[in-house]
Scaffold this motif. Structure first.
Motif, mmCIF file in Angstrom:
data_model
loop_
_atom_site.group_PDB
_atom_site.id
_atom_site.type_symbol
_atom_site.label_atom_id
_atom_site.label_comp_id
_atom_site.label_asym_id
_atom_site.label_seq_id
_atom_site.Cartn_x
_atom_site.Cartn_y
_atom_site.Cartn_z
ATOM 1 N N ARG A 235 -0.543 3.576 -17.363
ATOM 2 C CA ARG A 235 -1.601 4.573 -17.383
ATOM 3 C C ARG A 235 -2.990 3.935 -17.282
ATOM 4 N N ALA A 236 -3.210 2.818 -17.994
ATOM 5 C CA ALA A 236 -4.527 2.179 -17.960
ATOM 6 C C ALA A 236 -4.848 1.675 -16.554
ATOM 7 N N ALA A 237 -3.853 1.053 -15.894
ATOM 8 C CA ALA A 237 -4.060 0.544 -14.540
ATOM 9 C C ALA A 237 -4.278 1.691 -13.559
ATOM 10 N N GLN A 238 -3.565 2.788 -13.768
ATOM 11 C CA GLN A 238 -3.717 3.954 -12.905
ATOM 12 C C GLN A 238 -5.137 4.507 -12.990
ATOM 13 N N ARG A 239 -5.671 4.590 -14.215
ATOM 14 C CA ARG A 239 -7.040 5.063 -14.393
ATOM 15 C C ARG A 239 -8.037 4.114 -13.725
ATOM 16 N N GLU A 240 -7.763 2.808 -13.792
ATOM 17 C CA GLU A 240 -8.658 1.830 -13.175
ATOM 18 C C GLU A 240 -8.675 1.991 -11.659
ATOM 19 N N VAL A 241 -7.509 2.268 -11.076
ATOM 20 C CA VAL A 241 -7.437 2.498 -9.629
ATOM 21 C C VAL A 241 -8.222 3.750 -9.247
ATOM 22 N N ILE A 242 -8.039 4.820 -10.020
ATOM 23 C CA ILE A 242 -8.760 6.066 -9.737
ATOM 24 C C ILE A 242 -10.259 5.840 -9.823
ATOM 25 N N SER A 243 -10.707 5.122 -10.866
ATOM 26 C CA SER A 243 -12.131 4.855 -11.032
ATOM 27 C C SER A 243 -12.680 4.087 -9.835
ATOM 28 N N HIS A 244 -11.944 3.074 -9.389
ATOM 29 C CA HIS A 244 -12.418 2.251 -8.273
ATOM 30 C C HIS A 244 -12.487 3.062 -6.978
ATOM 31 N N LEU A 245 -11.425 3.790 -6.666
ATOM 32 C CA LEU A 245 -11.376 4.505 -5.396
ATOM 33 C C LEU A 245 -12.336 5.696 -5.371
ATOM 34 N N MET A 246 -12.495 6.371 -6.507
ATOM 35 C CA MET A 246 -13.422 7.492 -6.544
ATOM 36 C C MET A 246 -14.860 7.021 -6.395
ATOM 37 N N GLU A 247 -15.173 5.843 -6.928
ATOM 38 C CA GLU A 247 -16.553 5.362 -6.895
ATOM 39 C C GLU A 247 -16.882 4.611 -5.616
ATOM 40 N N TRP A 248 -15.899 3.896 -5.061
ATOM 41 C CA TRP A 248 -16.232 2.967 -3.988
ATOM 42 C C TRP A 248 -15.550 3.255 -2.656
ATOM 43 N N SER A 249 -14.844 4.356 -2.537
ATOM 44 C CA SER A 249 -14.181 4.652 -1.271
ATOM 45 C C SER A 249 -14.501 6.066 -0.825
ATOM 46 N N ASN A 250 -14.147 6.367 0.423
ATOM 47 C CA ASN A 250 -14.320 7.706 0.976
ATOM 48 C C ASN A 250 -13.094 8.576 0.739
ATOM 49 N N GLU A 251 -12.079 8.067 0.083
ATOM 50 C CA GLU A 251 -10.841 8.817 -0.081
ATOM 51 C C GLU A 251 -11.064 10.041 -0.964
ATOM 52 N N THR A 252 -10.460 11.139 -0.579
ATOM 53 C CA THR A 252 -10.534 12.358 -1.378
ATOM 54 C C THR A 252 -9.575 12.246 -2.562
ATOM 55 N N PRO A 253 -9.750 13.094 -3.583
ATOM 56 C CA PRO A 253 -8.786 13.082 -4.688
ATOM 57 C C PRO A 253 -7.353 13.290 -4.226
ATOM 58 N N GLU A 254 -7.167 14.124 -3.178
ATOM 59 C CA GLU A 254 -5.816 14.347 -2.665
ATOM 60 C C GLU A 254 -5.241 13.072 -2.050
ATOM 61 N N GLU A 255 -6.084 12.320 -1.327
ATOM 62 C CA GLU A 255 -5.616 11.076 -0.711
ATOM 63 C C GLU A 255 -5.314 10.026 -1.775
ATOM 64 N N ILE A 256 -6.170 9.961 -2.796
ATOM 65 C CA ILE A 256 -5.906 9.018 -3.893
ATOM 66 C C ILE A 256 -4.632 9.411 -4.622
ATOM 67 N N GLY A 257 -4.466 10.708 -4.862
ATOM 68 C CA GLY A 257 -3.259 11.176 -5.536
ATOM 69 C C GLY A 257 -2.003 10.846 -4.763
ATOM 70 N N ALA A 258 -2.070 10.939 -3.429
ATOM 71 C CA ALA A 258 -0.900 10.610 -2.619
ATOM 72 C C ALA A 258 -0.494 9.155 -2.798
ATOM 73 N N ARG A 259 -1.470 8.275 -2.996
ATOM 74 C CA ARG A 259 -1.161 6.860 -3.195
ATOM 75 C C ARG A 259 -0.556 6.599 -4.568
ATOM 76 N N LEU A 260 -0.940 7.441 -5.557
ATOM 77 C CA LEU A 260 -0.511 7.215 -6.937
ATOM 78 C C LEU A 260 0.629 8.126 -7.373
ATOM 79 N N GLY A 261 1.075 9.024 -6.493
ATOM 80 C CA GLY A 261 2.122 9.959 -6.879
ATOM 81 C C GLY A 261 1.614 11.057 -7.786
ATOM 82 N N MET A 262 0.365 11.479 -7.583
ATOM 83 C CA MET A 262 -0.261 12.523 -8.380
ATOM 84 C C MET A 262 -0.810 13.596 -7.451
#
Length: 306
Positions: A235-262
């Motif tokens: 869970r901690a690593a998952q949150r770290e990935v979300i924080s990084h991608l939401m802040e530093w990438s153009n990926e939408t929440p749906e695209e990030i979720g697809a990578r994380l199974g969410m």
């Protein structure tokens, strides 16, 4: 009676507030007691005794007696001080507030036990960790109320075990496998499906697309995941990935979720929660950056920008 400096300062603030409210014509030293009494009754029904509530709020018990039952053969009061009313109406007990013997709603306790069972921790294992006979613990999973002592014990074990392997705690492989299969048949939600802030709320629902925590050896799991390596995140690593991608990438929440199974909403909710936690802790609050890829800017746009 000699007042402390803090008491004198508090009284001065109250007197200043009273003068200002009188000047504005909005001073209400008393409010109707009925709504306060009804709220206090709901707190009692949740398992929090009146005396314990008085101690928790730092109010004299006599004030509660007057409010709930009345005193000296008089009925319950019709009015209550505004400050007292605001304090009571703004209070709802947390798990830590209940006395050990209080009988409270078992929803959060059952959810934590069932979530641990999805990992392979049996009820008997949890009961042994709590020093409770297994048959008694099993009964607490089906009754309408559970003692606060048991609820706190289960919560402590849940906080410790939610991302651990049963085999690392001496649970035999076949026992863990049998427990996981049973939990899967029952459709119980794993730890990652529950929000720590709402797991005790009977109206909350699990985020069932959340995966059962996996276990990956080695360091720099987040960096390896972002570089494309096939690793399993806790869970901690998952949150770290979300924080990084939401802040530093153009990926939408749906695209990030697809990578994380969410799902996308689950990613968005996690992002909002991390911002709220950072703000409460006084840390810099991350913010969502928006990038325009260079290949999307044509020559006319560049000329206009110049």
């Amino acid at each position: 009676m000699t007042r402390t400096f803090q008491e004198r300062a508090a009284h001065a603030r109250w007197a200043s507030r009273r003068r200002e409210q009188k000047r504005l014509g909005v001073w209400k030293p008393f409010v109707p007691a009925a709504p306060v009494r009804e709220h206090l009754e709901r707190v009692r029904e949740a398992g929090m005794p009146v005396r314990a509530t008085a101690v928790r709020l730092g109010l004299p018990y006599t004030a509660f007696e007057y409010l709930v039952w009345g005193d000296q053969n008089n009925p319950p009061g019709e009015l209550v001080r505004t400050e007292t009313a605001e304090l009571i109406l703004g209070y709802w007990p947390t798990l830590a507030d209940f006395p050990d013997g209080s009988r409270i709603d078992p929803t959060g306790t059952r959810r934590r036990v069932h979530a641990l069972e999805t990992l392979g921790f049996s009820q008997k294992f949890i009961a042994d960790r709590l020093g409770i006979q297994n048959s008694n613990f099993a009964r607490s999973m089906v009754v309408d109320r559970v003692t606060a002592r048991v609820a706190r014990g289960v919560a402590a074990q849940y906080d410790l075990l939610w991302n651990k392997r049963p085999e690392d705690f001496g649970v035999k492989q076949w026992v863990a496998d049998r427990t996981r299969r049973m939990a899967a048949r029952q459709g119980w939600a794993p730890p990652l499906a529950w929000d720590d802030d709402t797991i005790d709320d009977p109206t909350a629902v699990p985020q069932m697309d959340a995966p059962v925590p996996g276990f990956t050896e080695g360091d720099d799991v987040v960096a390896r995941f972002l570089l494309g390596e096939s690793v399993v995140l806790d869970r901690a690593a998952q949150r770290e990935v979300i924080s990084h991608l939401m802040e530093w990438s153009n990926e939408t929440p749906e695209e990030i979720g697809a990578r994380l199974g969410m799902t996308g909403p689950a990613v968005g909710q996690t992002w909002v929660r991390m911002n709220r936690e950072a703000r409460a802790a006084g840390r810099p609050v991350p913010w969502r950056r928006v990038y325009i890829p260079r290949n999307e800017i044509n020559q006319n746009d560049m000329r206009s920008a110049a």
